[in-house]
Structure formats: C-alpha cells, structure tokens
Design an enzyme around this catalytic site. Structure first.
Site, short mmCIF file in Angstrom:
data_model
loop_
_atom_site.label_atom_id
_atom_site.label_comp_id
_atom_site.label_asym_id
_atom_site.label_seq_id
_atom_site.Cartn_x
_atom_site.Cartn_y
_atom_site.Cartn_z
CG ASP A 1 -1.50 1.24 1.59
OD1 ASP A 1 -2.21 1.76 0.72
OD2 ASP A 1 -1.30 1.74 2.71
CG ASP B 1 -1.48 2.35 6.52
OD1 ASP B 1 -1.83 2.06 5.36
OD2 ASP B 1 -1.50 3.52 6.95
CG ASP C 1 -4.37 -0.72 3.15
OD1 ASP C 1 -4.61 -0.52 1.95
OD2 ASP C 1 -3.69 0.04 3.86
P1 ADP Z 1 -3.54 4.46 0.20
O1 ADP Z 1 -4.16 3.35 -0.58
O2 ADP Z 1 -2.38 5.09 -0.53
O3 ADP Z 1 -3.16 4.10 1.59
P2 ADP Z 1 -6.13 5.53 0.82
O4 ADP Z 1 -6.91 4.48 0.09
O5 ADP Z 1 -6.19 5.54 2.29
O6 ADP Z 1 -4.63 5.62 0.31
O7 ADP Z 1 -6.65 6.94 0.31
C1 ADP Z 1 -6.72 7.21 -1.06
C2 ADP Z 1 -6.88 8.66 -1.28
O8 ADP Z 1 -8.12 9.07 -0.72
C3 ADP Z 1 -5.83 9.49 -0.61
O9 ADP Z 1 -4.72 9.64 -1.42
C4 ADP Z 1 -6.57 10.80 -0.41
O10 ADP Z 1 -6.55 11.53 -1.60
C5 ADP Z 1 -7.99 10.36 -0.15
N1 ADP Z 1 -8.30 10.27 1.29
C6 ADP Z 1 -8.54 9.16 2.02
N2 ADP Z 1 -8.81 9.47 3.30
C7 ADP Z 1 -8.72 10.79 3.41
C8 ADP Z 1 -8.87 11.74 4.48
N3 ADP Z 1 -9.18 11.36 5.74
N4 ADP Z 1 -8.70 13.03 4.19
C9 ADP Z 1 -8.39 13.44 2.96
N5 ADP Z 1 -8.22 12.62 1.93
C10 ADP Z 1 -8.39 11.32 2.12
MG MG Z 2 -2.57 3.32 3.63
#
Ligand code: ADP
Ligand code: MG
Length: 633
Positions: free
Chosen positions: A331, A529, A533
């Site tokens: 991730d 994390d 995920d």
């Molecule tokens: P990753 O798969 O890289 O861990 P996430 O799936 O958690 O990322 O999040 C994907 C995208 O969604 C982030 O890059 C962000 O743009 C947006 N996002 C998710 N949660 C939040 C939040 N709490 N505040 C702002 N943006 C968020």
């Molecule tokens: Mg993550």
C-alpha cells in the site's frame, strides 16, 4: 516427542511448569545414576528400588497423559507407547535401558516446554509496544489517555477503524461496527445514537462518540495475546497431518509389536526371550517421537525469533505461507511512505481565508484516523488554530471523508468526491502540477462549491528502496497498490523503485487485485496500514500490517504484524519462513530415516540391541528438537 503435550497446553506452559519439568528430569537422571552405582556395588534391591523411582518420577506425567488419550479420546499416542516400551524393557530385565528411555523422553518434553515459554515471553514483550489508548472528549476537546484511565460516564471519540475501548452507548454519529470478536459474525452491524457498543469490537467507516457504561476488562494487548495463543494452538497443516498420522501409526506399531511378540518362535524358531526383546526394541524405535517433534519446536523458535525483531506472527501456518510468497504488494500511504505527510500549499477559493479553510478542514479531519487527516490537524495546531467540534464523520474508503461543522456538510478528499462540482481549467492544471511533484491534493468542498485545495507531501520511507531491491533479488515481484491518483502514485513508485503501480483503487478493487495476483502467481503478501487495506490484508495469502501507526482493524485482519512499522523486516520474515520450512523438511526426513534404519537393523540379524535402539531413537528426537531450536538464532 513432546510436541503433543506442549501444544495441547498452548501457552499455559509457563515458567513455573518449565522449571518444574526440568527438576523432574534432573531427579530422574539422579535416580538413574544412583541405581547404576547400586548395580556396580551389587545392591540388587536398592538398584531396582532406585530404578522404580526413576521410572515413576520421569514417566508418571507421560503415563497419565497417555492414559488420558487412551480412555478419554480412545486413541493411542506416543506417550503411551513409550511408557509401555519402558515397562516392557524392565519386565525382561533391561531396567537401565527403560530408564534412559524415560529420561530422554522427559528431557525432550522439558526442552519443548522452554521453547514454548520463551516464545510466550518474546511475544508479550513486543506487544508492550502498542498500549491500549482512548480519546476522551472533554468540552469538545480531544484528550488522548490510556484506556485503563477511563471512567464511567466519560465520553470517548472512536475514529474509523479503531477498536472501541469500553462498553457504552453511542451519543453522536453513526457507523458500522465489526463485532466478530464477540458474536463471531463477520458482517458489520450498523449502529447510531442510543445503540450499545462493546469493548473490543472494531469501528467501521464512521467516527462515533460513545458514553462509557462499563470499563473493559480486556485490553487490546490481552486480546492479541489470546489471539496468538489460539493461533499457536491452531497448528499448521503439516503438524496436523503428522498428528493425525501419529494416532494411526501408533496403532499399527502396537499391533505389529503384538504380532512380533507372538509369531517369531513359531515361524523362525526364536526363543521367547529373544522374541520379546526384539519386539520391545521395535516398539521403541518405531515410535514416531522424532517425527512429532520435528515441527512445533521449529515453528515456536521461529515465532520467537521474529518477535525479537518486532515481527509478530499470529501463528505457525503463516510462516509456511510467507516462505512461498511470489509477490509482495505494498500500500502507499503509511506503508511505503512514512504516513506523516506534511502540508505544502493551501489554496483557497470562494473568498475563504486560507486559515479559515485550514481550520474547517482540520476540524472535520480531527475525527478521521487517516494519516492525511492527522497531518492536516497537526498543521492547524502548529498554526495556533482552535479546532471546532465537528460531527457525523463518515469515511468513504479510498476517497476521503464527509462531516458536518456548524450545520454545513463538507467533503474532504479526492477529486472523485466532488460529484457535481466541476474544476476550472486553471484548478486542474494546478493540481496536476503538484501531483507531478509526488504530492497528493486534498480537495475541500461544501455543499455548493470547491472552497479550497491543500497539497501534502509524504516522504517515501528511507529503507523502502533497499527493501524492494532485496525482494526483487529474492525473485519476488513487487507492486504498489494505492487509492491515490495515478500521477502521484507513479512519482512515489519511482522514488521507491517500484515499476508495477496500480492507482485509484477502492478497497474492493484492492481485494479483486489481490485475488487476481493470487491466481496468477500463487502466494501473495499484502502490506498495508489502513481500514481501506483490511479487506485486502484478509484476502492475501499473507496479510502484513503496520503495527505502530496502522489501524486496529488492519492489525486484526493481518496474519503478520510489523510492530515497529519496520518494513525492512519483510525480507527477513520471508527468509525465516523459508529456513523454517527447510529445517522442518530436514527434520521429518531425518526422523523417518533413523526410524526405518533402526527397524531394519533390529530384525536383520539383530544388529542393534535395546541400548542402541533407545539411544538412536531418543537421540534423533532430541536432535530434531535441537535442530528446531536453531531457528531461535
Ligand atoms: P492508500 O491506498 O495510498 O493508503 P487511501 O486508500 O487511504 O490511500 O486513500 C486514497 C486517497 O483518498 C488518498 O490519497 C486521499 O486523496 C484520499 N483520502 C482518504 N482518506 C482521506 C482523508 N481522511 N482526508 C483526505 N483525503 C483522504
Ligand atoms: Mg494506507
């Protein structure tokens, strides 16, 4: 041969018991030595009395267990075989051989007990790294405290993906709660104001405020220890196979021994004494002691070793799985990157002052557990902003969050969240420019329009590059999986040395992807994390969670936890799994080889006698245990 005893008992094999069993073993040896002294001094009765003591002390526990299996489970086990063999040996005058048999048998039990206890201790020591915390709400302010300091009638804030620290009633917000720990039901239950929630259950997509009614007796720590105990008892498939085999095999050995005790005088004209003697040797050497000790000590040692590196294996089966991993999928945010993004630019629209935009965004994000949220809140606090009390936070996994502040609904997250709001050409270009620098753009909108963008930058972990190189050198495919947009993902992937990048994925897409990879490549490990995920971690052959900064829900879904977020231990964990498998295979081959050789030598011309049989057989048992203990290093 003692695998059965210690694993049946699981983690209850404490320090006291290990010492107890060491003392018993030492006394058994002492009586054997005394008996030997009595023998060379021709004190026959004293000798036999001392031998009797040695038998009783060293063998009585095993005899009880063997009888227990026989009467309660209607099954034969190695314990009983060994006791019968020892008594049989004594019956035909081979007191010494029977006694040595019992002594080594007891010694291997002691060795395994110590391994078990050590594993237990090592696991506990790393769990201290993650104390149970709670967020107390006092005058609408968040106060982080230890869960044990909670009191009745306190109001706590439970963010998405976090474990609920106490029993209580929801006083604000709504969410889906995973109650598998209590009801065993894996589908989350929707809950809102006035509904009851329970300590130890895990919060889903929403942030909720909970009024505490009852304090939790069980902390996250004790829960995980329990989980690991269960998992350690939950034996890996190869151990289960051997144990099933043990029951059938033991019966065959006993039946054969009976035949061997009766037939030879009629068939090949052996004397009765010779016949019974050979049958006893057969009973000793054919017992699968070494075989049942081939696996568990090795696995426990490996788990213990991993714990010292702050890598928690939730069970032995995961060692076997991680050894065969063909691809490792990372991730992005919080896994490959530090998950401590730093706010770079704040661009506000619609006449909102920049600091006002930051304050609104941070007030909404204060209820989110996401690393991005944490960093925006931190940035606002660094700028001396007073956050306001927002409510009804909902986390749209992989997209962002929604919440209300002063009666207005806000959305904070990816562009995809903006629905009906269109960006101007200028705004698009600005966003793209930032993304090409590896930044993530957070769009903030109210019900009508975009009120601003916040760009953040999250650094790739320093060790990421070398970890990925090591994995590639091990012939393992590496891929990056993220909910973030393509441009940013590419840049981050480039920094980490990953070419295979899949971006813009929602949690369910991540699961699909993992499944596809599994059919294509075989075993696949997923490292993550976040709440987003968790489904993918559960779907992967091996789910690896970040234990320090990761969410509770990810830790719960995973099979392996990096307690210190130390991704550099992933190649180590894979190698350890491989080493464990190798040692187990060697052990099994060695155990079977020695047993077969001894059986053959016993009957072909009586090349071996009882002493050699005992030493060969028991020696191989102790050897496979010691060989398993090599994994401690
Ligand atoms: P990753 O798969 O890289 O861990 P996430 O799936 O958690 O990322 O999040 C994907 C995208 O969604 C982030 O890059 C962000 O743009 C947006 N996002 C998710 N949660 C939040 C939040 N709490 N505040 C702002 N943006 C968020
Ligand atoms: Mg993550």
């Amino acid at each position: 041969m003692e695998a059965t005893l210690s694993t049946k008992k699981g983690f209850s094999f404490g320090l006291w018991e290990s010492h107890g069993s060491a003392i018993v073993t030492s006394f058994c040896l002492l009586f054997i030595i005394l008996a030997y002294l009595a023998r060379i001094n021709d004190h026959f009765f004293l000798e036999i009395t001392l031998f009797l003591f040695a038998y009783l002390i060293g063998g009585y526990q095993k005899a009880l267990e063997g009888l227990h299996t026989l009467f309660k489970e209607k099954d034969l086990d190695v314990d009983l075989l060994m006791v019968i063999a020892a008594i049989g040996a004594a019956a035909i005058g081979y007191w010494m051989d029977g006694a040595i048999l019992i002594f080594i048998f007891s010694l291997s039990g002691t060795l395994e007990g110590y391994t078990m206890e050590r594993t237990n201790k090592d696991i506990r020591s790393i769990l201290d790294l993650r104390p149970e915390k709670a967020v107390l709400l006092r005058n609408a302010k968040q106060v982080p405290i230890k869960a044990e300091e909670l009191k009745k009638d306190d109001t706590i804030l439970v963010k998405p993906g976090e474990r609920i620290a106490a029993d209580g009633i929801i006083s604000q917000g709504y969410s889906a709660i995973y109650q598998a720990t209590i009801t065993g039901e894996s589908v989350p239950v929707d809950k809102t104001v006035d509904d009851e929630v329970f300590a130890g259950t895990v919060n889903g997509y929403g942030a909720i405020e909970v009024k505490v009614t009852k304090l939790a007796g069980e902390t996250m720590l004790s829960k995980i220890i329990h989980l690991v105990q269960e998992a350690t008892k939950e034996k890996p498939p190869n151990q289960l196979f051997v144990e099933k085999f043990e029951g059938i095999y033991a019966k065959i050995v006993v039946l054969t021994a009976i035949v061997l005790m009766i037939a030879p005088p009629f068939l090949i004209g052996w004397s009765w004494k010779e016949t019974i003697y050979r049958a006893m040797i057969f009973l000793v050497v054919a017992s699968p002691c070494a075989l049942v000790s081939s696996i568990m000590p090795a696995i426990l040692s490996a788990i213990s070793n991993a714990s010292k590196e702050r890598v928690l294996f939730k069970g032995g089966a995961h060692l076997e799985n991680i050894a065969g991993v063909k691809a490792v999928i990372f991730d992005k945010t919080g896994t490959l990157t530090y998950g401590q993004p730093v706010v770079q630019e704040i661009i506000s629209y619609e006449g909102t002052p920049e600091m006002e935009l930051l304050k609104i965004t941070a007030s909404i994000e204060a209820l989110s557990e996401h690393p991005i949220a944490r960093s925006i809140v931190q940035y606002a606090i660094n700028n001396d902003l007073e956050l306001e009390h927002s409510t009804n936070l909902r986390s749209l996994q992989g997209l962002g969050v929604e919440g209300s502040l002063n009666g207005i609904n806000y959305k904070v997250g990816k562009k995809d969240m903006l629905d009906n709001i269109a960006l101007t050409k200028e705004q698009e270009n600005l966003a793209l420019k930032f993304e090409q620098q590896g930044r993530t753009i957070i769009f903030v909108s109210n019900e009508q329009s975009l009120i601003g963008m916040i760009s953040i930058f999250d650094q790739v972990r320093l060790e990421a590059r070398s970890v990925i190189k090591q994995l590639k050198n091990m012939n393992i495919r590496v891929a990056l999986l993220t909910g973030d947009n393509e441009v940013t993902a590419k840049k981050i992937g480039e920094n980490a040395g990953i070419e295979e990048i899949y971006s813009g994925l929602l949690p369910e897409d991540k699961v699909e992807f993992i499944k596809k990879m599994t059919t294509k490549y075989g075993k696949v490990a997923m490292v993550g994390d976040g709440i987003n995920d968790a489904p993918a971690l559960a779907a992967a052959s091996v789910g690896i969670a970040m234990g320090a900064a990761g969410t509770d829900i990810a830790i719960e879904a995973a099979d392996v936890v990096l307690m210190a977020d130390n991704i550099e231990k992933i190649p180590f964990a894979i190698s350890l799994g491989k080493r464990t498998n190798r040692i187990i295979k060697q052990n099994v081959a060695f155990a079977i080889g020695v047993a077969l050789t001894l059986i053959v030598l016993n009957f072909i011309g009586g090349i071996i006698n009882l002493p050699e049989g005992v030493v060969g057989h028991e020696g191989s048992t102790v050897l496979v245990i010691l060989s398993g203990l090599r994994l401690l290093r």
